[in-house]
Each structure stands twice: as C-alpha cells, then as structure tokens.
Design a protein around this motif. Structure first.
Motif, PDB file in Angstrom:
ATOM      1  N   TRP A  89       0.855  -1.222  -0.081  1.00  0.00           N
ATOM      2  CA  TRP A  89      -0.002   0.141  -0.035  1.00  0.00           C
ATOM      3  C   TRP A  89       0.826   1.067   0.071  1.00  0.00           C
ATOM      4  O   TRP A  89       2.052   1.184   0.670  1.00  0.00           O
ATOM      5  CB  TRP A  89      -0.816  -0.089   1.146  1.00  0.00           C
ATOM      6  CG  TRP A  89      -0.232  -0.023   2.513  1.00  0.00           C
ATOM      7  CD1 TRP A  89       0.275   1.099   3.319  1.00  0.00           C
ATOM      8  CD2 TRP A  89       0.274  -1.213   3.103  1.00  0.00           C
ATOM      9  NE1 TRP A  89       0.963   0.518   4.468  1.00  0.00           N
ATOM     10  CE2 TRP A  89       1.119  -0.592   4.223  1.00  0.00           C
ATOM     11  CE3 TRP A  89       0.501  -2.620   2.927  1.00  0.00           C
ATOM     12  CZ2 TRP A  89       1.706  -1.611   5.193  1.00  0.00           C
ATOM     13  CZ3 TRP A  89       1.228  -3.347   3.772  1.00  0.00           C
ATOM     14  CH2 TRP A  89       1.834  -3.035   4.830  1.00  0.00           C
ATOM     15  N   PRO A  90       0.442   2.392  -0.729  1.00  0.00           N
ATOM     16  CA  PRO A  90       0.903   3.840  -0.491  1.00  0.00           C
ATOM     17  C   PRO A  90       0.726   4.594   0.899  1.00  0.00           C
ATOM     18  O   PRO A  90       0.093   3.904   1.663  1.00  0.00           O
ATOM     19  CB  PRO A  90       0.418   4.448  -1.654  1.00  0.00           C
ATOM     20  CG  PRO A  90      -1.039   4.061  -1.946  1.00  0.00           C
ATOM     21  CD  PRO A  90      -1.040   2.344  -1.450  1.00  0.00           C
ATOM     22  N   LYS A  91       1.241   5.460   0.964  1.00  0.00           N
ATOM     23  CA  LYS A  91       1.504   6.231   2.180  1.00  0.00           C
ATOM     24  C   LYS A  91       0.294   7.232   2.240  1.00  0.00           C
ATOM     25  O   LYS A  91       0.524   8.580   2.135  1.00  0.00           O
ATOM     26  CB  LYS A  91       2.669   7.069   2.403  1.00  0.00           C
ATOM     27  CG  LYS A  91       2.839   7.671   3.692  1.00  0.00           C
ATOM     28  CD  LYS A  91       4.192   8.382   3.986  1.00  0.00           C
ATOM     29  CE  LYS A  91       4.182   9.032   5.089  1.00  0.00           C
ATOM     30  NZ  LYS A  91       5.519   9.995   5.009  1.00  0.00           N
ATOM     31  N   PHE A  92      -0.835   6.773   2.023  1.00  0.00           N
ATOM     32  CA  PHE A  92      -2.084   7.349   1.636  1.00  0.00           C
ATOM     33  C   PHE A  92      -2.467   8.435   2.536  1.00  0.00           C
ATOM     34  O   PHE A  92      -3.214   9.448   2.448  1.00  0.00           O
ATOM     35  CB  PHE A  92      -3.220   6.966   0.923  1.00  0.00           C
ATOM     36  CG  PHE A  92      -3.746   5.664   1.634  1.00  0.00           C
ATOM     37  CD1 PHE A  92      -4.474   5.773   2.983  1.00  0.00           C
ATOM     38  CD2 PHE A  92      -3.319   4.380   1.505  1.00  0.00           C
ATOM     39  CE1 PHE A  92      -4.863   4.683   3.620  1.00  0.00           C
ATOM     40  CE2 PHE A  92      -3.684   3.362   2.284  1.00  0.00           C
ATOM     41  CZ  PHE A  92      -4.381   3.627   3.438  1.00  0.00           C
ATOM     42  N   GLU A  93      -2.037   8.288   3.898  1.00  0.00           N
ATOM     43  CA  GLU A  93      -2.613   9.179   4.967  1.00  0.00           C
ATOM     44  C   GLU A  93      -1.948  10.785   4.909  1.00  0.00           C
ATOM     45  O   GLU A  93      -2.322  11.415   5.613  1.00  0.00           O
ATOM     46  CB  GLU A  93      -2.261   8.563   6.265  1.00  0.00           C
ATOM     47  CG  GLU A  93      -0.917   8.385   6.958  1.00  0.00           C
ATOM     48  CD  GLU A  93      -0.218   7.021   6.367  1.00  0.00           C
ATOM     49  OE1 GLU A  93       0.763   6.602   7.027  1.00  0.00           O
ATOM     50  OE2 GLU A  93      -0.803   6.606   5.372  1.00  0.00           O
ATOM     51  N   ASP A  94      -0.835  10.704   4.168  1.00  0.00           N
ATOM     52  CA  ASP A  94      -0.364  11.940   4.134  1.00  0.00           C
ATOM     53  C   ASP A  94      -0.951  12.888   2.803  1.00  0.00           C
ATOM     54  O   ASP A  94      -1.075  12.304   1.796  1.00  0.00           O
ATOM     55  CB  ASP A  94       1.317  11.818   3.695  1.00  0.00           C
ATOM     56  CG  ASP A  94       1.785  13.007   3.485  1.00  0.00           C
ATOM     57  OD1 ASP A  94       1.450  14.029   2.931  1.00  0.00           O
ATOM     58  OD2 ASP A  94       3.007  13.238   3.982  1.00  0.00           O
ATOM     59  N   GLN A  95      -1.457  13.856   2.984  1.00  0.00           N
ATOM     60  CA  GLN A  95      -2.361  14.374   2.197  1.00  0.00           C
ATOM     61  C   GLN A  95      -1.557  14.886   0.715  1.00  0.00           C
ATOM     62  O   GLN A  95      -1.905  14.794  -0.472  1.00  0.00           O
ATOM     63  CB  GLN A  95      -2.882  15.853   2.575  1.00  0.00           C
ATOM     64  CG  GLN A  95      -4.175  16.290   1.561  1.00  0.00           C
ATOM     65  CD  GLN A  95      -4.775  17.486   2.311  1.00  0.00           C
ATOM     66  OE1 GLN A  95      -4.336  18.362   2.598  1.00  0.00           O
ATOM     67  NE2 GLN A  95      -6.147  17.559   2.134  1.00  0.00           N
ATOM     68  N   THR A  96      -0.285  15.495   0.745  1.00  0.00           N
ATOM     69  CA  THR A  96       0.625  15.852  -0.238  1.00  0.00           C
ATOM     70  C   THR A  96       0.701  14.456  -0.939  1.00  0.00           C
ATOM     71  O   THR A  96       0.859  14.510  -2.284  1.00  0.00           O
ATOM     72  CB  THR A  96       2.126  16.427   0.103  1.00  0.00           C
ATOM     73  OG1 THR A  96       1.586  17.559   1.124  1.00  0.00           O
ATOM     74  CG2 THR A  96       2.483  17.019  -1.109  1.00  0.00           C
ATOM     75  N   VAL A  97       1.202  13.470  -0.503  1.00  0.00           N
ATOM     76  CA  VAL A  97       1.451  12.220  -1.003  1.00  0.00           C
ATOM     77  C   VAL A  97       0.142  11.659  -1.850  1.00  0.00           C
ATOM     78  O   VAL A  97       0.370  11.258  -3.002  1.00  0.00           O
ATOM     79  CB  VAL A  97       1.846  10.921  -0.151  1.00  0.00           C
ATOM     80  CG1 VAL A  97       1.952   9.831  -0.655  1.00  0.00           C
ATOM     81  CG2 VAL A  97       2.993  11.446   0.533  1.00  0.00           C
ATOM     82  N   GLY A  98      -0.847  11.979  -1.390  1.00  0.00           N
ATOM     83  CA  GLY A  98      -2.091  11.576  -1.890  1.00  0.00           C
ATOM     84  C   GLY A  98      -2.142  12.367  -3.095  1.00  0.00           C
ATOM     85  O   GLY A  98      -2.826  11.838  -4.282  1.00  0.00           O
ATOM     86  N   TYR A  99      -2.111  13.621  -3.120  1.00  0.00           N
ATOM     87  CA  TYR A  99      -2.145  14.580  -4.270  1.00  0.00           C
ATOM     88  C   TYR A  99      -1.152  14.166  -5.370  1.00  0.00           C
ATOM     89  O   TYR A  99      -1.507  14.091  -6.439  1.00  0.00           O
ATOM     90  CB  TYR A  99      -2.122  16.102  -3.891  1.00  0.00           C
ATOM     91  CG  TYR A  99      -3.028  16.729  -3.118  1.00  0.00           C
ATOM     92  CD1 TYR A  99      -4.595  16.412  -3.498  1.00  0.00           C
ATOM     93  CD2 TYR A  99      -2.920  17.326  -2.283  1.00  0.00           C
ATOM     94  CE1 TYR A  99      -5.323  17.101  -2.654  1.00  0.00           C
ATOM     95  CE2 TYR A  99      -3.700  18.302  -1.541  1.00  0.00           C
ATOM     96  CZ  TYR A  99      -5.235  18.010  -1.966  1.00  0.00           C
ATOM     97  OH  TYR A  99      -6.167  18.589  -1.133  1.00  0.00           O
ATOM     98  N   LYS A 100       0.033  13.981  -4.961  1.00  0.00           N
ATOM     99  CA  LYS A 100       0.881  13.467  -6.090  1.00  0.00           C
ATOM    100  C   LYS A 100       0.643  12.098  -6.624  1.00  0.00           C
ATOM    101  O   LYS A 100       0.590  11.687  -8.022  1.00  0.00           O
ATOM    102  CB  LYS A 100       2.333  13.215  -5.520  1.00  0.00           C
ATOM    103  CG  LYS A 100       2.905  14.453  -4.989  1.00  0.00           C
ATOM    104  CD  LYS A 100       4.271  14.334  -4.079  1.00  0.00           C
ATOM    105  CE  LYS A 100       4.829  15.898  -3.887  1.00  0.00           C
ATOM    106  NZ  LYS A 100       6.357  15.562  -3.033  1.00  0.00           N
TER     107      LYS A 100
END
Ligand code: GDP
Length: 288
Positions: free
Chosen positions: A178-189
């Motif tokens: 899984w990706p590190k989706f709890e981080d918002q910037t990571v989610g945007y990227k």
C-alpha cells in the motif's frame, strides 16, 4: 486498479510478501520515477529485511530526466542500489540482470565453495504499490505476455517462476503493498500521476495542488502549454486563464472548474506538459 486499503488488507499484503521473501534471493522495489518517494510503501524497510534490494525507478519516459539523475545520485549516496528503467519500452532490463548478478556474486561463490557445481538461477520478486508497472515489468522481463494486469490482493495462487534468460528466475506474482495515503501531499501526488482513481479524490483539489506545483517548479512548461504570458499568483485566476484559453466555459459565461481540472490533469498524465517529477530528494529530510 485502485484497492481500498484497510488495516486487515495491509496486514495480509505484508504477510504475503514476507512469505514470498523466503523463496527469493533479491527484491526489486518498483517505484514511479515521477514520485519515487510518494510511490513507496511507508513500511518497506521493515518488511524487506535481510534481503538485498534494488530500487527500480520506472516510467522514466514520463519523468524529468534531470530529477531522475538527482534521485540516482541520492540513492548512491545512501548506499542504495537503484536503476532507472522504462518497463513499457523495455529499457534497462539487461542492467537489472547484471546488477542482480553483481550483488549476489559472493552468495553464489559461497554456494560454489560448498561444492554446488552448477549454481541455480538467481530468484527474484517484484514489490510495489498498485500501478507502478509491476505487471508490465514482469511481462517485459519474460518477453511474452503472462502476468495478469490488475491487482487482486487476497487471491491465493500457486507460485510460478518465470525464466529471465538462464541466470534469473522471477516470481510470476508481484508483491502488492500500500502507498502512504494518510499523507495529503502524497495523496495529491499519487492522484496527479494517476496512481489513484479520480473518483475517490476531488479533481479540483488535485488540480489546485498540481497547478501550484507547476507554477513553482515548471513555470515554463505551464506557460507554454496554455499560452500564458505570466502565471497569475491567485489560483482561481490561473484556473480562469486556462479555462478561457481552452474554452472550458459553461453557458452564461461561467468557468467550468470541473472540466478545467479534468483537462489539466489529463494533460499532465499524458505528458502534454512535458516530463515532470513531483518528488525531490532534497526535500526528503524535511518531509519526514
Ligand atoms: P501494476 O499495478 O504495478 O502491475 O502496474 P501495471 O503494470 O498494470 O501498469 C500500470 C500502467 O502503467 C499501465 O497503463 C502501464 O502501461 C503503464 N506503465 C508501466 N510501465 C510503464 C513505463 O515504463 N512507462 C510508461 N509510460 N508507462 C508504463
């Protein structure tokens, strides 16, 4: 392509990778060269223990070549083995095999010293988050169509080995993490590059992120693509300017922000704004 990751799924994915680790000599950690940090699993260093690893920066055909160099230099400095590849076009495939042989040379020499005359092939597996190109890479290395595209965590299958030349064998099913989706910037990227389905994130929010990023790091690309003399500092004005240039206007003359966001994101993903990288190794220490 998108998986909803719940704690149970993460635990299961981790267990499956840990199980497969016992079978292999080396791990290929596949990441997206446009977001080498954001497309990593946050727990990868804990999951892959006591196994040599090569980080494969994939989709380099879509990434900023200068930044790919920066990333390779960063990994070198960290003592991490890394290669830049393009699984779709088959670039970098030979290096994967030769670097693996180099890394495992001593281990196989020891096997020889113990009297094993003809050492077996190197056994490898690919791990990575969804959509980084795991299936594409497996197909490339196998030089024929075998791996199923699309991720199905939880489906148990018998392990199959794919021969890559005479010296390497690859597990036919990749390890999906899984990706590190709890981080918002990571989610945007992840969303900007298309790794996450648009339906689960707000298109306008992603586009605001992407346009701010481009204004700062790729202003020339942005100006050229949308024929802008200057980039307005105000994000709404920037949306308006692009919308006007591209006719994303509703009846009555109002700007259609959804349509504008969709257009910009589609164009970023299809490389219309050039080769872009969204993660910078220089920012790594401040992010963590
Ligand atoms: P997986 O979920 O990790 O198995 O990813 P896939 O192999 O299904 O690939 C996801 C998408 O990325 C597909 O549309 C591939 O065609 C594309 N892709 C994979 N590798 C590359 C690459 O090196 N360059 C480009 N441009 N696209 C790639």
């Amino acid at each position: 392509m998108t998986i909803q990751w719940f704690p149970g799924h993460m635990a299961k994915a981790r267990r499956q990778v840990t199980e497969k680790l016992k079978l292999i000599d080396i791990v290929y950690e596949l990441v997206d060269a446009r977001i080498p940090q954001s497309s990593r699993n946050p727990m990868i260093d804990e999951i892959i223990v006591n196994k040599p690893r090569i980080v494969l920066l994939n989709k380099t055909d879509k990434a900023d070549p200068r930044m790919t160099e920066e990333w390779l230099r960063y990994y070198r400095e960290q003592g991490v083995q890394a290669l830049a590849i393009d699984a779709q076009a088959g670039k970098g495939m030979k290096q994967i095999v030769s670097l693996s042989k180099e890394i495992l040379h001593e281990k196989f020499e020891r096997m020889k010293a113990k009297g094993i005359k003809k050492p077996r092939a190197i056994r490898a597996m690919i791990v990575g988050i969804p959509n980084v190109g795991k299936s594409t890479l497996i197909n490339r290395l196998a030089s024929k169509k075998i791996a199923k595209t699309g991720d199905r965590p939880g489906v148990t299958q018998a392990q199959q080995w794919i021969k890559v030349g005479s010296e390497l064998e690859l597990l036919d099913t990749p390890g999906i993490l899984w990706p590190k989706f709890e981080d918002q910037t990571v989610g945007y990227k992840l969303a900007t590059t298309g790794a996450i389905k648009d339906t689960i994130v707000n298109m306008q929010d992603i586009c605001v992120y992407a346009l701010r990023f481009l204004s700062r790091y790729y202003p020339v690309n942005l100006k050229e693509r949308y024929g802008l003399e200057e980039i307005p500092e105000d994000i709404v004005e920037l949306f308006d300017a692009i919308a006007k240039k591209r006719g994303c206007i509703m009846s009555g003359g109002m700007v259609d922000y959804d349509k504008t966001a969709e257009l910009v994101l589609r164009e970023i993903r299809t490389d219309k704004l050039g080769m872009l990288t969204f993660d910078d190794p220089a920012e790594l220490s401040s992010e963590e």
